[in-house]
Design an enzyme around this catalytic site. Sequence first.
Site, PDB file in Angstrom:
ATOM      1  N   GLU A  46      -0.809 -51.069  -5.866  1.00 54.04           N
ATOM      2  CA  GLU A  46      -1.301 -50.237  -6.958  1.00 54.04           C
ATOM      3  C   GLU A  46      -2.740 -50.634  -7.312  1.00 54.04           C
ATOM      4  O   GLU A  46      -3.059 -51.821  -7.438  1.00 54.04           O
ATOM      5  CB  GLU A  46      -0.383 -50.418  -8.178  1.00 54.04           C
ATOM      6  CG  GLU A  46      -0.778 -49.606  -9.391  1.00 54.04           C
ATOM      7  CD  GLU A  46       0.176 -49.804 -10.571  1.00 54.04           C
ATOM      8  OE1 GLU A  46       0.052 -49.042 -11.548  1.00 54.04           O
ATOM      9  OE2 GLU A  46       1.041 -50.711 -10.511  1.00 54.04           O
ATOM     10  N   LYS A  60      -0.744 -41.145 -10.931  1.00 51.49           N
ATOM     11  CA  LYS A  60       0.344 -41.643 -11.773  1.00 51.49           C
ATOM     12  C   LYS A  60       0.553 -40.713 -12.958  1.00 51.49           C
ATOM     13  O   LYS A  60      -0.387 -40.384 -13.687  1.00 51.49           O
ATOM     14  CB  LYS A  60       0.018 -43.059 -12.250  1.00 51.49           C
ATOM     15  CG  LYS A  60       1.190 -43.816 -12.876  1.00 51.49           C
ATOM     16  CD  LYS A  60       0.780 -45.262 -13.140  1.00 51.49           C
ATOM     17  CE  LYS A  60       1.952 -46.117 -13.596  1.00 51.49           C
ATOM     18  NZ  LYS A  60       1.556 -47.519 -13.833  1.00 51.49           N
ATOM     19  N   CYS A  63       4.639 -47.669  -9.532  1.00 49.84           N
ATOM     20  CA  CYS A  63       5.139 -48.608 -10.533  1.00 49.84           C
ATOM     21  C   CYS A  63       6.242 -47.983 -11.396  1.00 49.84           C
ATOM     22  O   CYS A  63       7.252 -47.526 -10.869  1.00 49.84           O
ATOM     23  CB  CYS A  63       3.980 -49.160 -11.367  1.00 49.84           C
ATOM     24  SG  CYS A  63       4.332 -50.757 -12.135  1.00 49.84           S
TER      25      CYS A  63
END
Length: 317
Positions: free
Chosen positions: A46, A137, A171
């Site tokens: 990430e 994201k 995540c």
Amino acid sequence: MKERHVRVAVVQSAPILFDKQSALDKIASMSREAAGQGAQLIVFPEVFLPGYPRGLSFGTRVGSRTAEGRKDWQRYWESAIEVPGAETDMLGELAKELEVYLVIGVVERDREFSTGTLYNTMIYIGPDGALLGKHRKLVPTGSERLLWGQGDGSTLTVIDTPFGRIGGLICWENYMPLARTAMYAQGIDIYIAPTADARDTWQATIRHIACEGRCFVLSCNQFADKATYPADLAYYADIENDDDILSRGGSAIVGPLGEYVAEPLFNQEGILLATLDLSQVVQSRFDFDVVGHYSRPDIFQLVVNDRKQEIVTKKVR
């Protein structure tokens, strides 16, 4: 006919934070190392480019920001990249040279509407050097929300490859059941889960996803210590009393029945390598296919808005 086997690599490392060139150099060197061991698909963590600012406050408190913190954020902004842009072109040349797929977490600076917003983004680059897609994201976690904007459904990306369909979430998006369902419904075979979560509970998450989606899961985290942080940051004191190791890693590769193909790597930099047999994906769905025979569309339905969200719509007169 799809290739049955693919050699994959998961890179656990960290660049010098806020140093774009350091990240690009590490991507190049570790990709070459992985490709030298036969890797065809190489995954980085990430926001690897230019790093995850774990522990930094950027001078924020509820209701206030500081001038010094704004300067730290500007430094982060300056180390972000545009997608597509000069850096993705460079990474495309690297992928083409090594004849590999690259999946890399980046901080993306928006170039279309306002250059003042950053996104936590995952980019996909093919062995021909082409930028195949990206994913932003959907919900930055906790205080990340001050650093990055929210993505939308237009980047729930899955890429078709000779060895199967690859895609993923970033995540804590992986804790969003409906987001996972949206990925499963696209026939994902290799699920990529870059993260900043080094807790033991993350291992339960990726094993559950593998078992639920009947897919391989490639989870990738940074190994970072204080040496990767510039000491001249205005808010370096935020981490001064923390342990030297700021992120212990925990990258792993999991098979479609939830078993480890490569055990979690902790407390060191490294590259996990494995040869995946994609026929195991088909075999695993014999008794459970989450969006197939085990779904109940007469009871449950998911509606996904995959349109790009725009603040300004221009009408042609």
